[in-house]
Design a protein around this motif. Structure first.
Motif, PDB file in Angstrom:
ATOM      1  N   TYR A 197       1.035  -1.151   0.286  1.00 43.34           N
ATOM      2  CA  TYR A 197      -0.151   0.369   0.068  1.00 43.34           C
ATOM      3  C   TYR A 197       1.217   0.981   0.627  1.00 43.34           C
ATOM      4  O   TYR A 197       2.048   1.587   0.626  1.00 43.34           O
ATOM      5  CB  TYR A 197      -0.832   0.220   1.061  1.00 43.34           C
ATOM      6  N   MET A 198       0.118   1.818  -0.198  1.00 46.31           N
ATOM      7  CA  MET A 198       1.328   3.602  -0.449  1.00 46.31           C
ATOM      8  C   MET A 198       0.263   4.610  -0.531  1.00 46.31           C
ATOM      9  O   MET A 198      -0.637   4.787  -1.542  1.00 46.31           O
ATOM     10  CB  MET A 198       1.718   3.371  -2.330  1.00 46.31           C
ATOM     11  N   PRO A 199       0.444   5.791   0.284  1.00 49.21           N
ATOM     12  CA  PRO A 199      -0.218   6.470   0.532  1.00 49.21           C
ATOM     13  C   PRO A 199       0.225   7.597  -0.815  1.00 49.21           C
ATOM     14  O   PRO A 199       1.340   7.724  -1.277  1.00 49.21           O
ATOM     15  CB  PRO A 199      -0.314   7.633   1.832  1.00 49.21           C
ATOM     16  N   TYR A 215       1.164   8.476   8.245  1.00 47.62           N
ATOM     17  CA  TYR A 215       1.145   7.833   7.925  1.00 47.62           C
ATOM     18  C   TYR A 215       2.884   7.168   8.107  1.00 47.62           C
ATOM     19  O   TYR A 215       2.843   5.903   8.102  1.00 47.62           O
ATOM     20  CB  TYR A 215       1.696   8.059   5.834  1.00 47.62           C
ATOM     21  N   ILE A 216       4.083   7.701   8.232  1.00 44.08           N
ATOM     22  CA  ILE A 216       4.995   7.521   8.993  1.00 44.08           C
ATOM     23  C   ILE A 216       5.083   6.129  10.019  1.00 44.08           C
ATOM     24  O   ILE A 216       5.327   5.757  10.509  1.00 44.08           O
ATOM     25  CB  ILE A 216       5.964   8.782   8.947  1.00 44.08           C
ATOM     26  N   PRO A 221       4.131   2.942   5.350  1.00 42.82           N
ATOM     27  CA  PRO A 221       4.674   2.378   4.194  1.00 42.82           C
ATOM     28  C   PRO A 221       6.046   2.411   3.980  1.00 42.82           C
ATOM     29  O   PRO A 221       6.837   2.660   3.177  1.00 42.82           O
ATOM     30  CB  PRO A 221       3.981   2.935   3.415  1.00 42.82           C
ATOM     31  N   ALA A 222       6.148   1.631   2.035  1.00 38.22           N
ATOM     32  CA  ALA A 222       7.667   1.517   1.318  1.00 38.22           C
ATOM     33  C   ALA A 222       7.841   2.300   0.564  1.00 38.22           C
ATOM     34  O   ALA A 222       8.598   2.706  -0.154  1.00 38.22           O
ATOM     35  CB  ALA A 222       7.666  -0.118   0.773  1.00 38.22           C
ATOM     36  N   GLY A 246      15.783   7.166   3.334  1.00 39.27           N
ATOM     37  CA  GLY A 246      16.487   6.269   4.287  1.00 39.27           C
ATOM     38  C   GLY A 246      15.473   5.047   4.545  1.00 39.27           C
ATOM     39  O   GLY A 246      15.002   4.652   5.697  1.00 39.27           O
ATOM     40  N   GLN A 247      14.339   5.877   4.948  1.00 40.75           N
ATOM     41  CA  GLN A 247      12.552   5.451   5.574  1.00 40.75           C
ATOM     42  C   GLN A 247      11.971   4.735   4.373  1.00 40.75           C
ATOM     43  O   GLN A 247      11.016   3.808   4.574  1.00 40.75           O
ATOM     44  CB  GLN A 247      12.068   6.430   5.840  1.00 40.75           C
TER      45      GLN A 247
END
Length: 307
Positions: A197-199, A215-216, A221-222, A246-247
């Protein structure tokens, strides 16, 4: 000659005595490799997303568009979903048939059997030999070969999941949306171990920073799809680049100018460094969705940013 034959015969006998059948190499699952790289936050390359397949080569959202996208080397194929009157998911962007097929009216008023009689139109509105695929047919064409971003899927996700399970493609799916983090968890939480899932965050919105923080902290999310309209308004895009470094990976669309600060596909034809290059080098993009996949792939390969 007899000695050679005897040696060969001995080898065959020994092989037969091993008790093991000959093993064929397992087919490479490219999609799984792409998933692993995406979830690991791989920044050594840029993921290329083909919008609606590759509609400049074949009708949008067609099997031919999916096949061509895979053949040229894209990493993600974006497809859209609609639901027929008899509750079958088909791959189509519009809620009506008029623009992309030889039919007229709402998809929701047609059964699948009736839609099967139609032909798809190409990007110039010309009738082709291609037909409207079901979601199941599209997923089987993509199985193991490419990641699939299902757009407009959140409306039907309870219907989508059985199709994913039946086709064995659940781990290939990328789903995006702009719902707040708590709603995403409530609606789709049970699927998020498998589905990526991507916001989607519009950086021009007043609550963009607040949404991002939720979200974080809650979803982790990736990747994020980020949008902004004006080229000069770079404060939030630059802030998000630094926040997400990096996140998570950053996804930008280059489909038209108002979603990427003017660094779009049209600009890329004149100056790819000013379009694709700016998003990659200045704003940290590592996923780009485009209507010119082969053009983007060529640019990335010249820079060593894609296979």
């Amino acid at each position: 000659m007899k000695r050679v034959f005897a040696c060969l015969l001995a080898l065959v006998v020994l092989a037969g005595c091993s008790g093991e059948a000959p093993q064929s190499a397992a087919p490479e699952n490219r999609a799984e490799g792409l998933r692993v790289r995406l979830l690991a936050g791989d920044t050594t390359a840029v993921f290329v997303v083909a919008h609606r397949g590759d509609w400049r080569y074949a009708p949008e959202n067609s099997i031919a568009a999916i096949e061509h996208s895979i053949a040229v080397g894209v990493d993600v194929v974006e497809l859209d979903l609609q639901l027929t009157r008899d509750s079958v998911l088909i791959v189509m962007h519009d809620a009506t048939l008029n623009r992309t097929t030889t039919g007229k009216g709402r998809v929701a008023d047609w059964t699948l059997d009736s839609i099967r009689t139609l032909k798809l139109k190409n990007g110039c509105g010309i009738r082709t030999k291609h037909t409207v695929p079901t979601l199941e047919e599209a997923l089987l064409a993509a199985k193991g070969r490419v990641l699939v971003n299902l757009d407009k899927a959140d409306r039907y996700f309870d219907l989508v999941v059985p199709v994913l399970e039946r086709t064995g493609t659940t781990r290939q799916i990328v789903m995006k949306g702009s719902k707040p983090a708590d709603e995403v968890l409530a609606l789709y939480g049970q699927y998020l171990d498998e589905v990526i899932y991507m916001p989607i965050v519009n950086l021009d919105s007043e609550n963009a920073a607040e949404l991002m923080q939720d979200y974080i902290s809650d979803l982790k999310p990736a990747a994020y799809e980020l949008l902004y309209a004006q080229a000069e308004d770079t404060a939030m895009p630059l802030r998000m680049r630094d926040t997400l470094r990096g996140q998570a990976l950053i996804w930008y669309n280059t489909l038209w100018d108002t979603v990427c600060g003017g660094h779009d596909d049209d600009l890329s034809l004149e100056d790819p460094d000013a379009a694709f290059g700016y998003l990659i080098d200045t704003l940290g993009a590592r996923i780009i969705q485009t209507d010119r996949a082969e053009h983007l792939l060529s640019y990335l390969r010249q820079r060593g940013l894609h296979e």
